[in-house]
Motif scaffolding. Structure first.
Motif, mmCIF file in Angstrom:
data_model
loop_
_atom_site.group_PDB
_atom_site.id
_atom_site.type_symbol
_atom_site.label_atom_id
_atom_site.label_comp_id
_atom_site.label_asym_id
_atom_site.label_seq_id
_atom_site.Cartn_x
_atom_site.Cartn_y
_atom_site.Cartn_z
ATOM 1 N N ALA A 121 37.365 52.984 28.477
ATOM 2 C CA ALA A 121 37.576 52.225 29.914
ATOM 3 C C ALA A 121 36.027 51.844 30.460
ATOM 4 O O ALA A 121 35.790 50.865 31.034
ATOM 5 C CB ALA A 121 38.109 53.037 30.956
ATOM 6 N N THR A 122 34.986 52.831 30.068
ATOM 7 C CA THR A 122 33.658 52.448 30.590
ATOM 8 C C THR A 122 33.151 51.298 29.508
ATOM 9 O O THR A 122 32.460 50.663 30.197
ATOM 10 C CB THR A 122 32.788 53.662 30.391
ATOM 11 N N ALA A 123 33.571 51.466 28.384
ATOM 12 C CA ALA A 123 32.861 50.333 27.289
ATOM 13 C C ALA A 123 33.450 49.020 27.925
ATOM 14 O O ALA A 123 32.617 47.926 27.910
ATOM 15 C CB ALA A 123 33.343 50.772 25.932
ATOM 16 N N TRP A 124 34.902 48.920 28.206
ATOM 17 C CA TRP A 124 35.413 47.924 28.643
ATOM 18 C C TRP A 124 34.632 47.158 29.891
ATOM 19 O O TRP A 124 34.589 45.936 30.016
ATOM 20 C CB TRP A 124 36.982 47.960 28.945
ATOM 21 N N GLY A 125 34.251 48.138 30.843
ATOM 22 C CA GLY A 125 33.768 47.747 31.986
ATOM 23 C C GLY A 125 32.423 47.129 31.659
ATOM 24 O O GLY A 125 31.955 46.015 32.246
ATOM 25 N N GLN A 154 35.142 34.773 21.506
ATOM 26 C CA GLN A 154 36.707 34.941 21.716
ATOM 27 C C GLN A 154 37.083 35.879 22.824
ATOM 28 O O GLN A 154 37.952 35.706 23.544
ATOM 29 C CB GLN A 154 37.541 35.533 20.316
ATOM 30 N N ILE A 155 36.250 36.753 22.975
ATOM 31 C CA ILE A 155 36.393 37.854 24.206
ATOM 32 C C ILE A 155 36.242 36.951 25.316
ATOM 33 O O ILE A 155 36.873 37.063 26.413
ATOM 34 C CB ILE A 155 35.475 38.901 24.014
ATOM 35 N N CYS A 156 35.122 36.273 25.320
ATOM 36 C CA CYS A 156 34.614 35.677 26.683
ATOM 37 C C CYS A 156 35.628 34.412 27.031
ATOM 38 O O CYS A 156 35.991 34.057 27.952
ATOM 39 C CB CYS A 156 33.271 34.897 26.517
ATOM 40 N N LEU A 157 36.354 33.852 25.940
ATOM 41 C CA LEU A 157 37.196 32.664 26.167
ATOM 42 C C LEU A 157 38.674 32.903 26.094
ATOM 43 O O LEU A 157 39.405 32.130 26.403
ATOM 44 C CB LEU A 157 36.859 31.702 25.080
ATOM 45 N N THR A 192 44.330 38.513 29.126
ATOM 46 C CA THR A 192 43.078 39.692 29.445
ATOM 47 C C THR A 192 43.886 41.105 29.023
ATOM 48 O O THR A 192 43.240 42.057 28.569
ATOM 49 C CB THR A 192 42.631 39.836 30.660
ATOM 50 N N ALA A 193 45.004 41.323 29.543
ATOM 51 C CA ALA A 193 45.755 42.981 29.141
ATOM 52 C C ALA A 193 45.757 43.111 27.824
ATOM 53 O O ALA A 193 45.660 44.142 27.401
ATOM 54 C CB ALA A 193 46.755 42.865 29.987
ATOM 55 N N ILE A 194 46.311 41.901 27.127
ATOM 56 C CA ILE A 194 46.473 42.290 25.654
ATOM 57 C C ILE A 194 45.196 42.535 24.991
ATOM 58 O O ILE A 194 44.913 43.298 24.139
ATOM 59 C CB ILE A 194 47.093 40.842 24.954
ATOM 60 N N PHE A 207 41.053 46.011 22.571
ATOM 61 C CA PHE A 207 39.749 46.651 22.700
ATOM 62 C C PHE A 207 39.788 48.114 22.680
ATOM 63 O O PHE A 207 39.035 48.883 22.090
ATOM 64 C CB PHE A 207 38.919 46.059 23.886
ATOM 65 N N ARG A 208 40.636 48.919 23.688
ATOM 66 C CA ARG A 208 40.986 50.242 23.946
ATOM 67 C C ARG A 208 41.315 50.881 22.627
ATOM 68 O O ARG A 208 40.776 51.871 22.313
ATOM 69 C CB ARG A 208 41.888 50.442 24.698
ATOM 70 N N LYS A 209 42.433 50.231 21.846
ATOM 71 C CA LYS A 209 42.733 50.733 20.475
ATOM 72 C C LYS A 209 41.670 50.851 19.552
ATOM 73 O O LYS A 209 41.384 51.774 18.803
ATOM 74 C CB LYS A 209 43.834 49.925 20.031
ATOM 75 N N ALA A 210 40.887 49.669 19.474
ATOM 76 C CA ALA A 210 39.808 49.872 18.400
ATOM 77 C C ALA A 210 38.661 50.664 18.797
ATOM 78 O O ALA A 210 38.126 51.418 17.843
ATOM 79 C CB ALA A 210 39.151 48.285 18.449
#
Length: 128
Positions: A25-29, A63-66, A72-74, A79-82
């Motif tokens: 979650a921190t990394a996603w932030g 791809q993340i940015c676009l 976004t939820a997907i 991201f969390r899984k990886a």
């Protein structure tokens, strides 16, 4: 024995409030902040967190940015899984090292981001 170590590590992490899910979650932030500040044409510096850098490279910064807002939820779930898988790999490397099992320096570098000296002669497959 490995199950006992794993359970103890999970209990310690929970007691300290440090779980892979919190880390993800921190990394996603951090990724979200970088999207806003760097944009898809730039390249954020995640060199202080090799797992984060690897996940972003794997998913692709552009791809993340676009990614459309509706998806976004997907993306966050992927991201969390990886990221959590990367954390497990890092823990496995630590566990193997503590047990004295040889680990290829190439694999260690991929997981930790740190370069390790090759064994004398440079053979990474020397398991002696």
């Amino acid at each position: 024995m490995a199950e006992l170590r794993d359970t103890a590590a999970r209990a310690t992490a929970l007691a300290n409030g440090d779980t892979d899910e919190d880390s993800a979650a921190t990394a996603w932030g951090r990724v979200q902040k970088a999207i806003a500040s760097v944009g898809y044409t730039g390249r954020p510096d995640f060199s202080d967190d090799p797992i984060l850098a690897d996940v972003v490279d794997h998913l692709g910064w552009k791809q993340i940015c676009l990614t459309p807002v509706d998806d976004t939820a997907i993306l966050r779930a992927q991201f969390r899984k990886a990221y959590e898988a990367g954390c497990r790999k890092r823990r496995d490397v630590k566990d193997f090292r503590q047990s004295g099992i040889h680990i290829s320096p190439r694999f260690t570098q991929a997981v930790t981001g740190k370069t390790e000296a090759l064994p004398e002669g440079g053979d990474v497959h020397d398991f002696s």
